[in-house]
Design an enzyme around this catalytic site. Structure first.
Site, mmCIF file in Angstrom:
data_model
loop_
_atom_site.group_PDB
_atom_site.id
_atom_site.type_symbol
_atom_site.label_atom_id
_atom_site.label_comp_id
_atom_site.label_asym_id
_atom_site.label_seq_id
_atom_site.Cartn_x
_atom_site.Cartn_y
_atom_site.Cartn_z
ATOM 1 N N LYS A 1 29.066 48.743 -0.253
ATOM 2 C CA LYS A 1 28.810 49.664 -0.516
ATOM 3 C C LYS A 1 27.084 49.193 -1.313
ATOM 4 O O LYS A 1 27.267 48.959 -2.117
ATOM 5 C CB LYS A 1 29.277 49.709 -1.784
ATOM 6 C CG LYS A 1 29.318 50.922 -2.661
ATOM 7 C CD LYS A 1 30.363 51.181 -3.440
ATOM 8 C CE LYS A 1 30.386 51.550 -4.373
ATOM 9 N NZ LYS A 1 31.299 52.082 -6.261
ATOM 10 N N ALA B 1 34.324 57.299 -7.899
ATOM 11 C CA ALA B 1 33.846 57.543 -8.781
ATOM 12 C C ALA B 1 34.835 58.774 -9.662
ATOM 13 O O ALA B 1 34.270 59.530 -9.038
ATOM 14 C CB ALA B 1 32.537 57.782 -9.437
ATOM 15 N N ASN C 1 37.809 52.023 -10.644
ATOM 16 C CA ASN C 1 37.762 50.930 -11.451
ATOM 17 C C ASN C 1 37.584 51.390 -13.104
ATOM 18 O O ASN C 1 39.183 50.174 -13.368
ATOM 19 C CB ASN C 1 35.827 50.324 -11.252
ATOM 20 C CG ASN C 1 35.935 48.688 -11.821
ATOM 21 O OD1 ASN C 1 35.512 48.002 -12.053
ATOM 22 N ND2 ASN C 1 37.125 48.615 -13.035
ATOM 23 N N GLY D 1 33.179 56.010 -14.109
ATOM 24 C CA GLY D 1 32.882 55.228 -15.564
ATOM 25 C C GLY D 1 33.189 57.050 -16.220
ATOM 26 O O GLY D 1 33.853 56.870 -17.860
#
Lengths: 67, 263
Positions: free
Chosen positions: B105, B192, B214, B166
Site C-alpha cells: 500500500k 481513510a 483502521n 483518522g
C-alpha cells in the site's frame, strides 16, 4: 572494535562480526526482520556472509500494527 | 444464497470474499487486535514497517505471529513517508521482511495536518515500484483524473480517501468517488475517513469495490463490536449497490394498493 549506528543509536561491536552475529547479539534471531546497511538491503540469505564494517549505518526493521 | 455470495473482490488476480480491508494500528493490545480483525471478516490487513526498537514491548508477540501471513494477505504500508524515496525504501524492506511479497500500500504524505497525499511524489514512487515488480495499491485524494492515471500506470488498486486519515468524517465528496468508479479499470477502494458503519455503507453504495479502514474500528468505544458492524455495513452497502436503489421522488407514493379500501 567497530563503531556503528544501529537504528539511529551508536553501538560498539567487539570485533569483526557478520550480520547474523549482530542479529544474535541483539536477541533478534528467528524474528521477522529486514536489514539495511548504508541504505542497501542485505537479504536474509546473505546474513551469515556479510561482515559489518566500522562506521556502518544499520537499520533493522520489523512489522508493527498500522493502518 | 444471495447474489453477493459469488461476488469476489479481485485484486492482482487473487479473489477475496470480504470487501473490507482493515488496518492493525491503534489497538489496546494484541488480543484486541486479533479479536477485532477476526470480527471484521477482513482477509487483507495492513501493517507498518518500523525500526525493531520502536513501538513494541519486548515480551509482546509480533503482529505477524498474531495475524499470520498464511491466514491473512499482508498489506505493508508506507505510512509516515513524506518522500517518494522513503516510500520506495519502505516497500523494499517490507518485501525483504515478507519473503518477496509484492503487494504494498503506497502512500506518500504531503502535510502533517491533513495527511493528504503528495500526489506528484506518489506517482513517482508508484512508477519506481511498478517497474521493480511491486503490485501497488495506491492511496490518493478523490481526484478522478489522477485515479485514471494511476490505473494506467499499472497500480493494481486505486484508493481514494473518503476524508482525511483518522478524521471519521465519512465520504466528503460522493460525486468524485462516483466519477472515479464510473471510469474505473482496476478495483477502487475507499481508504481513510470512514467514521461509522453508515459511512462504510454509503461508500459501498457509490459502487466502490471495497473499503479500507483502521481508526473507525480501533477508536470505537467497543472496537470488536464496531468491527462486526463494519463487516455487515460493507456487505449491506455492496448488496444495495448490486440491487440498485429506487429512484428518488419529491412526493409520496403509496406502498399499499389504493383500491379496495373499506368505506
Amino acid at each position: 572494535m567497530l563503531d556503528v549506528i544501529v537504528n539511529g543509536e551508536s553501538r560498539i561491536l567487539a570485533g569483526s562480526v557478520t550480520v547474523k552475529e549482530l542479529i544474535q547479539d541483539m536477541d533478534l534471531q528467528g524474528k521477522r526482520i529486514a536489514i539495511e546497511i548504508n541504505g542497501e538491503i542485505v537479504p536474509a540469505s546473505q546474513h551469515s556472509r556479510v561482515q559489518i564494517s566500522d562506521g556502518d549505518h544499520i537499520e533493522i526493521v520489523g512489522a508493527i500494527g498500522g493502518g | 444464497m444471495t447474489e453477493s455470495s459469488n461476488d469476489p473482490l479481485i485484486i492482482a488476480g487473487i479473489e477475496y470474499g470480504s470487501r473490507l480491508l482493515v488496518g492493525t494500528g491503534k489497538y489496546k493490545d494484541m488480543d484486541e487486535t486479533r479479536a477485532a480483525i477476526q470480527a471484521s471478516g477482513a482477509e487483507i490487513i495492513t501493517i507498518a514497517i518500523r525500526r525493531t526498537n520502536i513501538g513494541q514491548n519486548p515480551g509482546e508477540p509480533n503482529i505477524l505471529d498474531v495475524l499470520p501471513p498464511d491466514k491473512y494477505t499482508i498489506l505493508p504500508n508506507t505510512a509516515g513517508c513524506y518522500t517518494a524515496k522513503d516510500a520506495v525504501r519502505t516497500c523494499m524492506l517490507a518485501r525483504e521482511l515478507l519473503d518477496g511479497h509484492q503487494l504494498c500500500k503506497l502512500e506518500v504524505l504531503g502535510d502533517e495536518k491533513t495527511l493528504y497525499p503528495d500526489m506528484p511524489a506518489t506517482m513517482e514512487a508508484a512508477e519506481t515500484l511498478i517497474k521493480d515488480g511491486f503490485k501497488v495499491m495506491v492511496y490518493m485524494n478523490d481526484d478522478p483524473i489522477l485515479a485514471k492515471r494511476l490505473a494506467e500506470m499499472g497500480c493494481v488498486a486505486v484508493m481514494p480517501l473518503a476524508a482525511p486519515i483518522g478524521s471519521g468524517l465519512g465520504v466528503r465528496n460522493p460525486h468524485n468517488i462516483r466519477f472515479i468508479v464510473e471510469e474505473a479499470t482496476v478495483p477502487i477502494l475507499v481508504d481513510a475517513g470512514v467514521g461509522t458503519a453508515s459511512d462504510a455503507a454509503v461508500a459501498m453504495e457509490l459502487g466502490v469495490d471495497g473499503v479500507l479502514m483502521n481508526t473507525a474500528i480501533a477508536a470505537a468505544g467497543k472496537p470488536v463490536l464496531m468491527a462486526a458492524a463494519m463487516n455487515k455495513a460493507v456487505r449491506a452497502g455492496r448488496e444495495a449497490w448490486l440491487a440498485g436503489r429506487m429512484p428518488k421522488k419529491a412526493y409520496a407514493s403509496a406502498s399499499s394498493p389504493e383500491t379496495g379500501l373499506i368505506d
